[in-house]
Design a protein around this motif. Structure first.
Motif, mmCIF file in Angstrom:
data_model
loop_
_atom_site.group_PDB
_atom_site.id
_atom_site.type_symbol
_atom_site.label_atom_id
_atom_site.label_comp_id
_atom_site.label_asym_id
_atom_site.label_seq_id
_atom_site.Cartn_x
_atom_site.Cartn_y
_atom_site.Cartn_z
ATOM 1 N N SER A 1 0.879 5.502 -0.134
ATOM 2 C CA SER A 1 0.135 6.763 -0.059
ATOM 3 C C SER A 1 1.119 7.921 -0.101
ATOM 4 N N ASP B 1 -2.622 5.459 -3.205
ATOM 5 C CA ASP B 1 -3.496 6.521 -2.723
ATOM 6 C C ASP B 1 -2.747 7.837 -2.858
ATOM 7 N N GLN C 1 -4.939 5.734 9.381
ATOM 8 C CA GLN C 1 -6.255 5.134 9.606
ATOM 9 C C GLN C 1 -6.684 4.310 8.395
ATOM 10 N N ASP C 2 -6.402 4.816 7.208
ATOM 11 C CA ASP C 2 -6.723 4.058 5.991
ATOM 12 C C ASP C 2 -5.881 2.784 5.910
ATOM 13 N N TYR D 1 0.871 -1.182 0.000
ATOM 14 C CA TYR D 1 0.000 0.000 0.000
ATOM 15 C C TYR D 1 0.903 1.225 0.000
ATOM 16 N N ARG E 1 -4.269 10.952 9.039
ATOM 17 C CA ARG E 1 -5.408 10.459 8.249
ATOM 18 C C ARG E 1 -5.045 9.172 7.506
ATOM 19 N N SER E 2 -3.848 9.139 6.939
ATOM 20 C CA SER E 2 -3.466 7.998 6.111
ATOM 21 C C SER E 2 -3.289 6.721 6.922
ATOM 22 N N TRP F 1 -7.098 -1.144 5.832
ATOM 23 C CA TRP F 1 -6.707 -1.990 4.693
ATOM 24 C C TRP F 1 -6.010 -3.270 5.128
#
Length: 263
Positions: free
Chosen positions: A205, A233, A249-250, A203, A246-247, A254
């Protein structure tokens, strides 16, 4: 959750260092946490996220700048945050063996000290900036150890042109001034040449205004050309803690955290 900062001796470093750790605590009736804290437990121990810091920080920074404890508590997730100084998660040519520490000694120490799961399916790694590099370096060089890895605003292309003109003293201390092309620290090369089916889930971001955007797009291009399964992202944002709070948390949403584990 239980929270501790632990000082210990690291054999691979030859000195005492620190880690910050969060461990799930099976409780009921905690103010503002009712019906959110997982109470059933994990027979094999909770899953573990190794969460890595960036180049100017230490093992306490994720606790100080984000709400990682609150986010992890709802998932029954242990979080291990090691101290690696300005090492780039490397065995430094003129310094200490931080790669050996984070890739070998630290997981063994955690497994032998705490009741946490030790299986690959329950082991994850993530980090920001230099820690994003560390997370993907672990995922690409030790894919058998991790089920998933995430990089937030990662410095993912130390072999690229931006870093060739960086801090010469730091580069000399860590890498001896040698080029990184094709080495274990050339993540763009590694993701472009790996066998995709052997890799953990990845992942990435990065903010579209981040100064490391080019590093991240180079990594994505190499992954796409090699058919690597990479979730991306890209959103508005710069290199700052509001974005990472914020990221992360994503990322936690995931992660493939299993509902139950074998003993």
């Amino acid at each position: 959750m239980m929270h501790a900062r632990i000082d210990f001796f690291a054999e691979s470093l030859g000195l005492s260092t620190s880690m910050t750790i969060l461990l799930p605590q099976w409780t009921r009736g905690q103010i503002a946490m009712d019906d959110t804290v997982r109470t059933e437990g994990f027979p094999a121990g909770p899953p573990v996220l190794y969460l890595l810091h960036g180049s100017t920080d230490d093992d306490t920074i994720w606790m100080r700048r984000t709400s990682i404890e609150r986010y992890a508590s709802t998932r029954g997730l242990a979080v291990v945050m090691p101290q690696v100084n300005l090492s780039n998660y490397c065995d430094e040519v003129y310094g200490l063996n931080y790669w050996t520490f984070v890739s070998e000694e630290l997981p063994a120490l955690v497994a032998n000290t705490f009741h946490v799961s030790t299986v690959r399916e329950d082991t994850f790694v993530a980090g920001l900036s230099m820690g994003g590099f560390g997370a993907f370096k672990l995922a690409l060089n030790k894919p058998e150890q991790y089920a998933a890895a995430a990089s937030l605003s990662g410095a993912l292309n130390y072999a690229g042109p931006r870093w060739r003109h960086g801090d010469p003293a730091r580069q000399h201390r860590i890498w001896g001034g040698e080029p990184l092309t094709g080495t274990m620290d050339d993540l763009v090369h590694l993701v472009g040449s790996a066998e995709p089916e052997t890799l953990p889930s990845l992942y990435l971001s990065c903010g579209t205004e981040d100064f490391l955007l080019d590093d991240n797009t180079a990594f994505v291009t190499a992954a796409e050309q090699n058919s690597v399964n990479l979730v991306t992202d890209f959103r508005p944002g710069t290199h700052e803690w509001g974005y990472w709070d914020r990221s992360i948390q994503d990322v936690l949403g995931w992660l493939p955290i299993r509902d139950s584990q074998a003993g």
